[in-house]
Design a protein around this motif. Structure first.
Motif, PDB file in Angstrom:
ATOM      1  N   ASP A   3     -10.169  -0.978   6.569  1.00 49.33           N
ATOM      2  CA  ASP A   3      -9.169  -0.929   7.491  1.00 49.33           C
ATOM      3  C   ASP A   3      -9.655  -1.033   9.092  1.00 49.33           C
ATOM      4  OD1 ASP A   3      -6.859  -0.772   9.060  1.00 49.33           O
ATOM      5  OD2 ASP A   3      -6.352   1.734   8.295  1.00 49.33           O
TER       6      ASP A   3
ATOM      7  N   SER B 270      -6.284   2.891  -7.878  1.00 49.52           N
ATOM      8  CA  SER B 270      -6.977   3.391  -6.433  1.00 49.52           C
ATOM      9  C   SER B 270      -8.206   4.352  -6.782  1.00 49.52           C
ATOM     10  CB  SER B 270      -6.084   4.418  -5.750  1.00 49.52           C
ATOM     11  OG  SER B 270      -5.841   5.508  -6.700  1.00 49.52           O
TER      12      SER B 270
ATOM     13  N   LYS C 117      -5.193  -2.376  -0.543  1.00 49.26           N
ATOM     14  CA  LYS C 117      -4.280  -1.881   0.450  1.00 49.26           C
ATOM     15  C   LYS C 117      -5.014  -0.595   0.884  1.00 49.26           C
ATOM     16  CE  LYS C 117      -0.819   1.184  -1.383  1.00 49.26           C
ATOM     17  NZ  LYS C 117       0.723   1.445  -1.377  1.00 49.26           N
ATOM     18  N   SER C 118      -5.199  -0.485   2.160  1.00 50.09           N
ATOM     19  CA  SER C 118      -5.604   0.941   2.520  1.00 50.09           C
ATOM     20  C   SER C 118      -4.530   2.133   2.645  1.00 50.09           C
ATOM     21  CB  SER C 118      -6.411   0.786   4.086  1.00 50.09           C
ATOM     22  OG  SER C 118      -5.377   0.426   5.126  1.00 50.09           O
ATOM     23  N   PRO C 119      -4.811   3.391   2.700  1.00 53.84           N
ATOM     24  CA  PRO C 119      -3.833   4.189   2.844  1.00 53.84           C
ATOM     25  C   PRO C 119      -3.017   4.343   4.069  1.00 53.84           C
ATOM     26  CG  PRO C 119      -6.041   5.315   2.186  1.00 53.84           C
ATOM     27  CD  PRO C 119      -6.101   3.855   2.524  1.00 53.84           C
ATOM     28  N   ALA C 120      -1.596   4.629   4.063  1.00 52.69           N
ATOM     29  CA  ALA C 120      -0.758   4.487   5.107  1.00 52.69           C
ATOM     30  C   ALA C 120      -1.170   5.681   5.989  1.00 52.69           C
ATOM     31  CB  ALA C 120       0.585   4.501   4.941  1.00 52.69           C
ATOM     32  N   GLU C 121      -1.783   6.725   5.578  1.00 49.84           N
ATOM     33  CA  GLU C 121      -2.227   7.817   6.687  1.00 49.84           C
ATOM     34  C   GLU C 121      -3.741   7.210   7.177  1.00 49.84           C
ATOM     35  OE1 GLU C 121      -3.128  12.523   6.284  1.00 49.84           O
ATOM     36  OE2 GLU C 121      -2.498  11.578   4.807  1.00 49.84           O
TER      37      GLU C 121
ATOM     38  N   THR D  94      -1.718  -1.382   8.566  1.00 50.45           N
ATOM     39  CA  THR D  94      -2.150  -0.461   7.669  1.00 50.45           C
ATOM     40  C   THR D  94      -1.147   0.053   6.624  1.00 50.45           C
ATOM     41  OG1 THR D  94      -3.819   0.249   9.306  1.00 50.45           O
ATOM     42  CG2 THR D  94      -3.374   2.033   7.631  1.00 50.45           C
ATOM     43  N   GLY D  95      -1.558   0.174   5.368  1.00 51.55           N
ATOM     44  CA  GLY D  95      -0.807   0.807   4.242  1.00 51.55           C
ATOM     45  C   GLY D  95      -0.138  -0.422   3.572  1.00 51.55           C
ATOM     46  N   GLU D  96      -0.065  -1.608   4.075  1.00 53.33           N
ATOM     47  CA  GLU D  96       0.576  -2.755   3.423  1.00 53.33           C
ATOM     48  C   GLU D  96      -0.410  -3.510   2.554  1.00 53.33           C
ATOM     49  OE1 GLU D  96       2.887  -5.250   5.843  1.00 53.33           O
ATOM     50  OE2 GLU D  96       3.794  -3.442   6.780  1.00 53.33           O
TER      51      GLU D  96
END
Length: 252
Positions: free
Chosen positions: A139, A86, A110-114, A168-170
């Motif tokens: 995202d 990352s 992937k982008s952060p889930a938050e 988002t987050g996946e």
């Protein structure tokens, strides 16, 4: 011989030349069957794993294939326990040690889930082919921006045919087919670069003709170059984008 006879003679001569200058129509099926060249055997990988002829650029174990784009020293990004890497904010882009021309590139991100920030500041990164042609990583879920800068775009050039992001987050997948530009000895563009992109299996760039080096301000233009590294972007805004399972097949 009259002028009419001359005309008829010329026409007859042309017809005979045209008829006998063509190949005869095949009369057996074997006449249109080829046995050479024989394609090499490639064993496909399972579940997006690298095929047998691919160069594995990142398998989650180390950064052996990468260096810092800033000073060619050791990569300062994070190596994560889940087999991903990352972005380490403001440490700079990273790039492959090896140079590449035309290629098939597989990369997952992937982008952060938050969710933090909006527009171009939400999980912004990019896959730079030959250090200068960017496929945008962003995202865009419930996050509109200019369309030639959204996820799956050829940045500031090619609007994607669809927005095919997962939640988002996946993990997203990019499968990129890139054909490098060709230049004359004098450095003029002879054949522009092209790119085809499948985002999560959806065609979003269809043999797009790249107009030149990506520019944030100004129009793109070509500058003569040879093979060059693949580069991943640190956008510098705490994007925290992660990457995994990166491999490439050289096409030249």
């Amino acid at each position: 011989m009259s002028k009419y006879s001359n005309i008829l003679f010329v026409f007859f001569a042309f017809a005979v030349t045209f008829t006998f200058g063509q190949e005869k129509e095949p009369t057996i099926p074997e006449a249109t069957e080829f046995y050479e060249p024989v394609p090499p055997r490639v064993i496909p990988g399972k579940n997006n794993a690298a095929p047998s002829d691919a160069i594995v650029l990142f398998d989650g174990k180390n950064f052996d294939q990468w260096v810092s784009s800033v000073d060619s020293t050791t990569v300062k990004w994070h190596l994560n326990a889940d087999g991903s890497m990352s972005v380490n904010d403001k440490t700079g882009n990273i790039q492959t040690k090896k140079n590449f021309g035309s290629m098939q590139l597989h990369i997952e991100w992937k982008s952060p889930a938050e969710i933090q920030r909006e527009g171009q500041n939400r999980a912004n990164s990019g896959v730079f082919i030959q250090q200068r042609y960017e496929i945008q990583v962003l995202d865009n879920n419930d996050n509109p921006t200019y369309t030639n800068g959204q996820v799956g775009s050829v940045y500031k050039q090619g609007v994607p045919l669809a927005m095919a992001s997962v939640p988002t987050g996946e993990w997203n997948t990019y499968d990129i087919i890139f054909h490098a530009p060709e230049f004359s000895r004098g450095g003029n563009i002879v054949e522009p670069a092209t790119v085809t992109l499948l985002h999560n299996g959806v065609l979003v760039q269809d043999h797009f003709i790249i107009e030149g080096t990506i520019k944030y301000i100004g129009w793109p233009k070509y500058e003569a170059h040879g093979k060059a590294p693949i580069m991943l972007q640190d956008h510098g805004d705490n994007s925290r984008v992660s990457y995994r399972n990166i491999w490439v097949r050289e096409l030249d």
